[in-house]
Design a protein around this motif. Structure first.
Motif, mmCIF file in Angstrom:
data_model
loop_
_atom_site.group_PDB
_atom_site.id
_atom_site.type_symbol
_atom_site.label_atom_id
_atom_site.label_comp_id
_atom_site.label_asym_id
_atom_site.label_seq_id
_atom_site.Cartn_x
_atom_site.Cartn_y
_atom_site.Cartn_z
ATOM 1 N N LEU A 1 6.468 4.384 -3.026
ATOM 2 C CA LEU A 1 5.599 3.533 -3.838
ATOM 3 C C LEU A 1 5.088 4.271 -5.071
ATOM 4 O O LEU A 1 4.903 3.657 -6.127
ATOM 5 N N HIS A 2 4.864 5.575 -4.955
ATOM 6 C CA HIS A 2 4.416 6.345 -6.116
ATOM 7 C C HIS A 2 5.487 6.395 -7.196
ATOM 8 O O HIS A 2 5.164 6.599 -8.369
ATOM 9 N N GLU A 3 6.746 6.201 -6.819
ATOM 10 C CA GLU A 3 7.808 6.089 -7.820
ATOM 11 C C GLU A 3 7.647 4.794 -8.609
ATOM 12 O O GLU A 3 8.062 4.714 -9.765
ATOM 13 N N ALA A 4 7.076 3.784 -7.983
ATOM 14 C CA ALA A 4 6.865 2.492 -8.647
ATOM 15 C C ALA A 4 5.571 2.485 -9.447
ATOM 16 O O ALA A 4 5.513 1.970 -10.564
ATOM 17 N N CYS A 5 4.508 3.063 -8.887
ATOM 18 C CA CYS A 5 3.186 3.033 -9.522
ATOM 19 C C CYS A 5 2.403 4.257 -9.075
ATOM 20 O O CYS A 5 2.329 4.542 -7.878
ATOM 21 N N ALA A 6 1.792 4.950 -10.012
ATOM 22 C CA ALA A 6 1.077 6.194 -9.708
ATOM 23 C C ALA A 6 -0.301 5.977 -9.091
ATOM 24 O O ALA A 6 -0.975 6.947 -8.754
ATOM 25 N N SER A 7 -0.726 4.740 -8.924
ATOM 26 C CA SER A 7 -2.029 4.480 -8.317
ATOM 27 C C SER A 7 -1.952 4.628 -6.800
ATOM 28 O O SER A 7 -1.260 3.876 -6.117
ATOM 29 N N THR A 8 -2.703 5.579 -6.279
ATOM 30 C CA THR A 8 -2.759 5.797 -4.831
ATOM 31 C C THR A 8 -3.401 4.604 -4.137
ATOM 32 O O THR A 8 -2.952 4.201 -3.058
ATOM 33 N N THR A 9 -4.411 4.020 -4.741
ATOM 34 C CA THR A 9 -5.081 2.851 -4.155
ATOM 35 C C THR A 9 -4.098 1.703 -3.987
ATOM 36 O O THR A 9 -4.028 1.070 -2.930
ATOM 37 N N TRP A 10 -3.329 1.427 -5.019
ATOM 38 C CA TRP A 10 -2.322 0.365 -4.976
ATOM 39 C C TRP A 10 -1.321 0.633 -3.856
ATOM 40 O O TRP A 10 -1.031 -0.244 -3.040
ATOM 41 N N ALA A 11 -0.806 1.851 -3.806
ATOM 42 C CA ALA A 11 0.196 2.199 -2.796
ATOM 43 C C ALA A 11 -0.368 2.067 -1.387
ATOM 44 O O ALA A 11 0.283 1.508 -0.493
ATOM 45 N N ARG A 12 -1.568 2.550 -1.173
ATOM 46 C CA ARG A 12 -2.168 2.476 0.166
ATOM 47 C C ARG A 12 -2.403 1.028 0.603
ATOM 48 O O ARG A 12 -2.234 0.699 1.776
ATOM 49 N N ARG A 13 -2.764 0.178 -0.325
ATOM 50 C CA ARG A 13 -2.943 -1.244 0.016
ATOM 51 C C ARG A 13 -1.628 -1.881 0.429
ATOM 52 O O ARG A 13 -1.578 -2.680 1.363
ATOM 53 N N LEU A 14 -0.566 -1.527 -0.258
ATOM 54 C CA LEU A 14 0.742 -2.082 0.101
ATOM 55 C C LEU A 14 1.219 -1.555 1.444
ATOM 56 O O LEU A 14 1.777 -2.309 2.247
ATOM 57 N N ILE A 15 0.980 -0.289 1.707
ATOM 58 C CA ILE A 15 1.367 0.293 2.996
ATOM 59 C C ILE A 15 0.589 -0.367 4.129
ATOM 60 O O ILE A 15 1.154 -0.705 5.168
ATOM 61 N N ALA A 16 -0.694 -0.573 3.919
ATOM 62 C CA ALA A 16 -1.553 -1.150 4.959
ATOM 63 C C ALA A 16 -1.153 -2.575 5.324
ATOM 64 O O ALA A 16 -1.415 -3.023 6.446
ATOM 65 N N ALA A 17 -0.509 -3.277 4.410
ATOM 66 C CA ALA A 17 -0.148 -4.686 4.647
ATOM 67 C C ALA A 17 1.250 -4.843 5.256
ATOM 68 O O ALA A 17 1.678 -5.964 5.503
ATOM 69 N N ARG A 18 1.958 -3.753 5.484
ATOM 70 C CA ARG A 18 3.292 -3.849 6.095
ATOM 71 C C ARG A 18 3.174 -4.306 7.534
ATOM 72 O O ARG A 18 2.143 -4.064 8.170
ATOM 73 N N PRO A 19 4.194 -4.924 8.081
ATOM 74 C CA PRO A 19 5.496 -5.203 7.488
ATOM 75 C C PRO A 19 5.475 -6.488 6.664
ATOM 76 O O PRO A 19 4.656 -7.373 6.883
ATOM 77 N N TYR A 20 6.404 -6.564 5.727
ATOM 78 C CA TYR A 20 6.572 -7.735 4.883
ATOM 79 C C TYR A 20 7.789 -8.508 5.367
ATOM 80 O O TYR A 20 8.847 -7.919 5.590
ATOM 81 N N ALA A 21 7.655 -9.811 5.499
ATOM 82 C CA ALA A 21 8.776 -10.649 5.945
ATOM 83 C C ALA A 21 9.765 -10.904 4.810
ATOM 84 O O ALA A 21 10.963 -10.997 5.032
ATOM 85 N N THR A 22 9.224 -11.014 3.591
ATOM 86 C CA THR A 22 10.077 -11.290 2.434
ATOM 87 C C THR A 22 9.639 -10.414 1.262
ATOM 88 O O THR A 22 8.500 -9.924 1.226
ATOM 89 N N ALA A 23 10.536 -10.275 0.302
ATOM 90 C CA ALA A 23 10.186 -9.543 -0.911
ATOM 91 C C ALA A 23 9.048 -10.250 -1.641
ATOM 92 O O ALA A 23 8.169 -9.595 -2.208
#
Length: 172
Positions: free
Chosen positions: A25-47
Protein backbone atom coordinates in the motif's frame (compact mmCIF):
# COMPACT_ATOMS: atom_id res chain seq x y z
CA UNK A 1 -10.61 -15.60 4.05
CA UNK A 2 -11.44 -14.83 0.41
CA UNK A 3 -14.07 -16.38 -1.78
CA UNK A 4 -13.34 -18.25 -4.98
CA UNK A 5 -15.08 -15.45 -6.93
CA UNK A 6 -12.61 -12.83 -5.69
CA UNK A 7 -10.22 -11.84 -8.51
CA UNK A 8 -6.78 -13.43 -8.04
CA UNK A 9 -4.89 -10.15 -7.51
CA UNK A 10 -7.39 -8.98 -4.93
CA UNK A 11 -7.40 -12.38 -3.19
CA UNK A 12 -3.59 -12.21 -3.05
CA UNK A 13 -3.79 -8.71 -1.51
CA UNK A 14 -6.38 -9.87 1.02
CA UNK A 15 -4.10 -12.74 2.04
CA UNK A 16 -0.92 -10.70 2.48
CA UNK A 17 0.46 -10.45 5.98
CA UNK A 18 0.13 -7.03 7.60
CA UNK A 19 3.76 -6.03 6.95
CA UNK A 20 3.63 -7.07 3.27
CA UNK A 21 0.25 -5.38 2.79
CA UNK A 22 1.53 -2.19 4.37
CA UNK A 23 4.56 -2.23 2.06
CA UNK A 24 2.35 -2.82 -0.99
CA UNK A 25 0.00 0.00 0.00
CA UNK A 26 2.90 2.38 0.65
CA UNK A 27 3.82 1.89 -3.01
CA UNK A 28 0.39 3.32 -3.83
CA UNK A 29 0.25 6.07 -1.19
CA UNK A 30 2.80 7.23 1.39
CA UNK A 31 0.15 7.93 4.03
CA UNK A 32 0.45 5.38 6.84
CA UNK A 33 -3.03 6.31 8.10
CA UNK A 34 -4.56 5.58 4.70
CA UNK A 35 -2.74 2.26 4.41
CA UNK A 36 -3.69 1.13 7.91
CA UNK A 37 -7.35 1.91 7.28
CA UNK A 38 -7.32 -0.19 4.13
CA UNK A 39 -5.58 -3.06 5.88
CA UNK A 40 -8.05 -2.96 8.77
CA UNK A 41 -11.01 -3.28 6.37
CA UNK A 42 -9.75 -6.46 4.66
CA UNK A 43 -10.84 -8.77 3.20
CA UNK A 44 -12.41 -7.07 0.19
CA UNK A 45 -14.90 -9.02 -1.93
CA UNK A 46 -14.42 -6.81 -4.98
CA UNK A 47 -11.99 -4.22 -6.25
CA UNK A 48 -14.83 -1.71 -6.05
CA UNK A 49 -15.04 -2.37 -2.30
CA UNK A 50 -11.32 -1.62 -2.02
CA UNK A 51 -11.65 1.59 -4.05
CA UNK A 52 -14.60 2.71 -1.92
CA UNK A 53 -12.58 2.08 1.25
CA UNK A 54 -9.69 4.03 -0.28
CA UNK A 55 -11.95 6.96 -1.11
CA UNK A 56 -13.32 7.00 2.45
CA UNK A 57 -9.84 6.82 3.96
CA UNK A 58 -8.59 9.60 1.67
CA UNK A 59 -11.55 11.81 2.61
CA UNK A 60 -10.67 11.42 6.30
CA UNK A 61 -6.96 12.23 6.04
CA UNK A 62 -5.80 15.05 8.27
CA UNK A 63 -3.56 17.84 7.01
CA UNK A 64 -0.55 15.93 8.40
CA UNK A 65 -1.69 12.72 6.68
CA UNK A 66 -2.07 14.60 3.38
CA UNK A 67 1.42 16.04 3.82
CA UNK A 68 2.79 12.54 4.36
CA UNK A 69 0.99 11.30 1.24
CA UNK A 70 2.26 14.20 -0.88
CA UNK A 71 5.82 13.66 0.32
CA UNK A 72 5.76 10.38 -1.60
CA UNK A 73 5.16 12.15 -4.93
CA UNK A 74 7.93 13.69 -7.03
CA UNK A 75 7.40 17.03 -8.77
CA UNK A 76 5.73 16.89 -12.18
CA UNK A 77 8.44 16.66 -14.80
CA UNK A 78 10.94 15.06 -12.42
CA UNK A 79 9.88 11.46 -11.76
CA UNK A 80 11.88 9.55 -9.17
CA UNK A 81 14.89 7.92 -10.81
CA UNK A 82 14.37 4.18 -11.10
CA UNK A 83 10.68 4.45 -10.18
CA UNK A 84 8.58 3.01 -13.01
CA UNK A 85 5.34 4.19 -11.38
CA UNK A 86 6.16 7.90 -11.39
CA UNK A 87 7.73 7.61 -14.86
CA UNK A 88 4.59 5.89 -16.21
CA UNK A 89 2.25 8.40 -14.59
CA UNK A 90 4.24 11.38 -15.83
CA UNK A 91 4.67 10.01 -19.33
CA UNK A 92 3.11 13.19 -20.74
CA UNK A 93 6.22 15.13 -19.71
CA UNK A 94 8.68 12.59 -21.16
CA UNK A 95 8.75 14.10 -24.64
CA UNK A 96 8.22 17.68 -23.55
CA UNK A 97 10.37 20.41 -25.01
CA UNK A 98 13.18 21.89 -22.93
CA UNK A 99 11.13 25.09 -22.74
CA UNK A 100 8.10 23.24 -21.33
CA UNK A 101 10.29 21.38 -18.83
CA UNK A 102 11.82 24.68 -17.71
CA UNK A 103 8.33 26.22 -17.37
CA UNK A 104 7.22 23.26 -15.24
CA UNK A 105 10.27 23.54 -13.00
CA UNK A 106 9.58 27.24 -12.44
CA UNK A 107 5.86 26.65 -11.86
CA UNK A 108 6.53 23.71 -9.50
CA UNK A 109 8.84 25.91 -7.41
CA UNK A 110 6.34 28.79 -7.30
CA UNK A 111 3.53 26.39 -6.34
CA UNK A 112 5.63 24.76 -3.62
CA UNK A 113 6.63 28.16 -2.25
CA UNK A 114 2.98 29.24 -2.06
CA UNK A 115 1.44 26.04 -0.69
CA UNK A 116 4.38 24.37 1.06
CA UNK A 117 4.08 21.09 -0.82
CA UNK A 118 4.54 19.52 -4.22
CA UNK A 119 1.97 20.21 -6.95
CA UNK A 120 -0.15 17.05 -6.92
CA UNK A 121 -2.28 16.07 -9.88
CA UNK A 122 -3.36 12.79 -11.40
CA UNK A 123 -0.97 13.07 -14.34
CA UNK A 124 -1.95 9.79 -15.98
CA UNK A 125 -3.07 10.43 -19.55
CA UNK A 126 -2.28 14.15 -19.50
CA UNK A 127 0.10 15.90 -21.85
CA UNK A 128 2.89 18.15 -20.66
CA UNK A 129 0.91 21.16 -21.82
CA UNK A 130 -2.16 20.05 -19.85
CA UNK A 131 -0.04 19.61 -16.73
CA UNK A 132 1.51 23.06 -17.17
CA UNK A 133 -1.91 24.63 -17.70
CA UNK A 134 -3.27 22.90 -14.58
CA UNK A 135 -0.53 24.24 -12.32
CA UNK A 136 -0.98 27.72 -13.81
CA UNK A 137 -4.70 27.54 -13.08
CA UNK A 138 -4.39 26.12 -9.58
CA UNK A 139 -1.61 28.37 -8.31
CA UNK A 140 -4.20 31.12 -7.87
CA UNK A 141 -6.33 29.01 -5.51
CA UNK A 142 -6.76 29.72 -1.83
CA UNK A 143 -4.90 27.20 0.37
CA UNK A 144 -8.14 25.62 1.66
CA UNK A 145 -9.50 25.19 -1.86
CA UNK A 146 -6.21 23.76 -3.07
CA UNK A 147 -6.05 21.27 -0.18
CA UNK A 148 -9.40 19.81 -1.25
CA UNK A 149 -8.30 19.64 -4.89
CA UNK A 150 -5.15 17.84 -3.75
CA UNK A 151 -7.29 15.39 -1.76
CA UNK A 152 -9.40 14.69 -4.87
CA UNK A 153 -6.32 14.23 -7.06
CA UNK A 154 -4.73 11.94 -4.46
CA UNK A 155 -7.88 9.83 -4.48
CA UNK A 156 -7.66 9.46 -8.27
CA UNK A 157 -3.99 8.48 -8.08
CA UNK A 158 -4.67 6.00 -5.28
CA UNK A 159 -7.43 4.31 -7.30
CA UNK A 160 -5.17 3.91 -10.35
CA UNK A 161 -2.35 2.52 -8.24
CA UNK A 162 -4.65 0.17 -6.32
CA UNK A 163 -6.05 -1.11 -9.60
CA UNK A 164 -2.54 -1.99 -10.74
CA UNK A 165 -1.89 -3.70 -7.38
CA UNK A 166 -4.98 -5.91 -7.34
CA UNK A 167 -5.56 -6.51 -11.04
CA UNK A 168 -2.09 -7.76 -11.89
CA UNK A 169 -1.61 -11.50 -12.19
CA UNK A 170 1.89 -11.37 -10.70
CA UNK A 171 2.26 -11.63 -6.92
CA UNK A 172 2.20 -8.31 -5.10
Amino acid sequence: MTSTSTPPGLARFNDLGEHAALAALHEACASTTWARRLIAARPYATATDLYTASDAATAELTAADLAQAMAGHPPIGRPKPGDPTSAREQRGMAGASDELKADMLELNLAYQEKFGHVFLICATGRTGEQLRDAVKERIGNAPEQEREIVRTELGKINRIRLARLVEEDAPA
